[in-house]
Design an enzyme around this catalytic site. Structure first.
Site, mmCIF file in Angstrom:
data_model
loop_
_atom_site.group_PDB
_atom_site.id
_atom_site.type_symbol
_atom_site.label_atom_id
_atom_site.label_comp_id
_atom_site.label_asym_id
_atom_site.label_seq_id
_atom_site.Cartn_x
_atom_site.Cartn_y
_atom_site.Cartn_z
ATOM 1 N N HIS A 184 -2.099 -4.504 6.012
ATOM 2 C CA HIS A 184 -3.044 -5.006 5.113
ATOM 3 C C HIS A 184 -4.500 -4.659 5.848
ATOM 4 O O HIS A 184 -5.268 -5.447 6.411
ATOM 5 C CB HIS A 184 -2.961 -6.721 5.043
ATOM 6 C CG HIS A 184 -3.735 -7.118 3.803
ATOM 7 N ND1 HIS A 184 -5.168 -7.539 3.920
ATOM 8 C CD2 HIS A 184 -3.598 -7.386 2.488
ATOM 9 C CE1 HIS A 184 -5.664 -8.152 3.023
ATOM 10 N NE2 HIS A 184 -4.683 -7.869 2.094
ATOM 11 N N ASP B 99 1.647 -11.678 -3.031
ATOM 12 C CA ASP B 99 0.340 -10.668 -2.935
ATOM 13 C C ASP B 99 0.831 -9.750 -3.831
ATOM 14 O O ASP B 99 -0.197 -9.086 -4.379
ATOM 15 C CB ASP B 99 0.352 -10.046 -1.620
ATOM 16 C CG ASP B 99 -0.643 -9.246 -1.140
ATOM 17 O OD1 ASP B 99 -1.975 -9.753 -0.762
ATOM 18 O OD2 ASP B 99 -0.794 -7.961 -1.505
#
Length: 671
Positions: free
Chosen positions: A418, A587
């Site tokens: 990420h 997510d």
């Protein structure tokens, strides 16, 4: 401590088993005054940290034992009571909603001979009367009130004022005088005598034999002497019901030793005496009337809470000592609609949202518990339904904190995969996961109903190249009734005090049937996305590495939303951790919302606020999941989306509501 696992509601009443599970968090505090303030009369913030530690010292040196206690005090959970096992395990009592069985089994032999303290008046008398409806009993009722003939002038007068007038006129006619407090006490004795006489008559009409013994329940010698002729006539005692209790509510600082002893000894000294005078009897039942305050505490009731928790522990010990031949129960009652709850106090409870136990349901619960030989020893019973479960007055506000550390190299997938602008940044879903896990650790017997108002104040960037450990501080303002409801407000800050995230978590007893969720209409079909998976993940439309790549197929795109199919693979398996939210799958919904914004407006976005997160089932680990979003653009820089995850059966298993994503200039634009 025992593990139990059943969940059901019983009509307008409900009941919890006391079970044990392990978890880790940090310590919480309790109030020291009845009004919630500290002894200096100022802030409501608690000043005392309270904990009872039960340590198994088998084979431990003094140094090892001290080390384990130290670790518990510094980094233990926020609960008040914990058991530390020799194998390193950690157990703490928790509550779980359980069924209330109402079957009454047939007893063998003659009628049970029950010794009942406090059984001539109040809710104990009502409970015993309900038991007498189910079976014929022989009852020895103990009470503090001596039976007296009431004055002739009072006969036929029912109201308090009328009785006072009659007594005052009699005193005047005798040429005497009486103080008003004494006049009130005389009227009270008359009313108590009437109540006792009426209860005795009701029990006899139901077919039970009854003897009333006016005695101090703590006076072992007097009890032994009073029981001699009764045993000679009825035989040995076969059961105890200990319902006697008194209150003297005050803050600890204002309570005298005499008041404390009066409350504590009535419960504890009374039980000691009852067990002593029946030590040679073949007891088949021991039922103790404890209180919910023993489990959760209650302002002004330190003595009462302590006494009732002693009853709980004695019940556990007696059950273990006596074995299956004796049914032992300690019932932690919430407040009854009657008994010591006056009309004024009842109104106060109602205003505070505290559910009173209706007399009919409470007495039925007593009968069910005393006939349930195979059930748990310690239970909590309160009034109200499953969606309205406050058991005790108000909630106590506490503060607690925990430390988190971002790991060093090699970075885990949730951080390494990420990266924004090449820097490893903590995903918003990981912060959400931390909050949910911290709440579950604080109250393992409750379910996370919603995580609300998650706000990104400033992103958290890992140390340069992940080479240094980064310290974060999680703080929580915790408001809980200690049993069935909790509201936790979280802040996540850096070691420098920088505020990064905030959120609120609502917790409660999860219903057996998931609540009706807002079903999202299918958006399959519509416009062609025109992108392959490599287009979205490898060409900067999404910046997520393999650990977050759950999108397997883009199946729908319309002006108001989108749809995709998600699936875990080996790269995202890190997300399948017990007790959290499945961060990669959640997510993925934010990724889909970002793609919708890119496809519709040509602008990249990042999440800044999540209105609420709710989970109504388990996200599948090895099966496809459909994610649907409904989105709209508000103003020039913001989109707002509603996200829904559905399993193969079309059931909604998770939701994110009111997800705000803001356009990020010059970041992640299409090639």
């Amino acid at each position: 401590m025992r593990e139990e696992g059943r969940r059901l509601c019983h009509r307008t009443g409900y009941r919890w088993l006391v079970r044990s599970i392990g978890f880790a968090a940090r310590t919480k505090c309790v109030d020291s005054r009845a009004d919630g303030t500290c002894q200096d009369g100022g802030s409501r913030v608690p000043k005392a940290s309270v904990k009872a530690i039960d340590l198994d010292r088998t084979g431990l040196s003094a140094e090892d034992a001290a080390e384990r206690i130290f670790r518990e005090l510094i980094a233990g959970g926020p609960e008040y009571e914990v058991g530390l096992q020799i194998d390193g395990g950690r157990m703490t009592p928790a509550l779980e909603l359980a069924p209330l069985k109402a079957e009454v089994g047939a007893r063998t032999g003659g009628p049970a001979v029950l010794l009942v303290s406090g059984g001539a008046r109040g809710v104990t008398a009502s409970a015993v009367t309900e038991l007498a409806r189910a079976e014929r009993l022989r009852l020895i009722l103990l009470g503090r009130t001596p039976l007296e003939e009431e004055p002739i002038v009072c006969r036929g007068i029912e109201d308090d004022a009328g009785l006072k007038r009659a007594l005052l006129e009699q005193v005047k006619a005798e040429g005497a005088a009486v103080a008003l407090p004494e006049l009130g006490r005389r009227v009270q004795r008359i009313l108590m005598n009437r109540e006792i006489a009426a209860n005795l008559q009701s029990l006899r009409e139901l077919g039970s034999e009854v003897v009333y013994v006016p005695a101090d329940v703590q006076d072992t010698s007097a009890l032994r002497e009073a029981l001699r002729p009764i045993r000679a006539a009825w035989g040995p005692i076969t059961g105890i019901v200990h319902g006697a209790g008194v209150l003297a509510d005050k803050a600890i600082a204002d309570k005298s030793v005499e008041q404390f002893d009066y409350v504590f000894d009535t419960k504890v000294g009374g039980l000691r005496a009852l067990l002593a005078v029946t030590e040679e009897d073949p007891l088949a039942l021991i039922c103790l009337f404890s209180s919910v305050s023993a489990r959760s505490g209650n302002a002004g009731q330190a003595d009462y809470a302590m006494a009732n928790e002693v009853l709980n522990k004695c019940a556990q010990a007696e059950a273990k000592r006596r074995g299956p031949g004796c049914t032992v129960k300690s019932i932690n009652w919430g407040p009854w609609d009657g008994g010591m709850v006056s009309p004024l106090l009842k109104k106060h409870f109602e205003q505070r949202g505290v559910n009173l136990i209706p007399l009919k349901e409470g007495t039925a619960a007593f009968v069910a518990e005393t006939s349930n030989a195979n059930g748990p020893v310690e239970v909590v019973i309160g009034g109200g339904s499953a969606d309205r479960q406050t058991l005790i007055e108000g909630a106590v506000e506490k503060e607690w904190s925990a430390e988190l550390f971002l790991p060093k190299q090699p970075l885990p997938p949730w951080l390494d995969d990420h990266r924004i602008g090449g820097k490893a940044v903590v995903p918003a879903v990981i912060a959400l996961d931390w909050f949910v896990r911290a709440a579950s650790a604080a109250y393992p017997h409750l379910a996370v109903l919603q995580c609300q108002n998650l706000s990104v104040k400033k992103g958290i960037v890992a140390g340069e190249n992940g080479s240094t450990e980064k310290r974060l501080i999680l703080t929580c303002r915790d408001r809980s009734d200690g049993l069935a409801q909790a509201t936790l407000s979280f802040e996540l800050r850096g070691a420098d005090g920088q505020l990064h995230y905030t959120a609120d978590v609502e917790m409660g007893i999860k219903a057996e049937v998931a609540p009706t969720c807002r079903a999202a209409e299918s958006t399959s079909g519509g416009a062609d996305w025109g992108w392959s998976l490599s287009d979205i993940y490898d060409r900067n439309r999404l910046f997520h590495g393999p650990g977050f790549r759950v999108i397997r197929e883009l199946t729908g795109l319309v002006d108001e939303g989108a749809e995709a199919i998600f699936w875990h693979d080996d790269s995202t398996a890190w997300s399948l951790r017990e007790g959290g939210i499945d961060p990669a799958m959640i997510d993925g919904g934010l990724q889909l919302a970002r793609l919708w914004g890119l496809r519709t407006f040509g602008e990249p976005t990042l999440p800044t606020t999540i209105g609420s997160y709710g989970a109504y089932g388990s996200l599948p680990e090895d099966r496809p999941v459909v994610c649907r979003i409904r989105s709209e653009r508000r103003g020039r820089y913001k989109t707002v989306s509603q996200l829904t995850w559905l399993n193969e059966a079309g059931e909604i298993v998770a939701e994110l509501r009111d997800v705000e994503m803001h356009i990020v200039a010059n970041h992640g634009k299409e090639d």
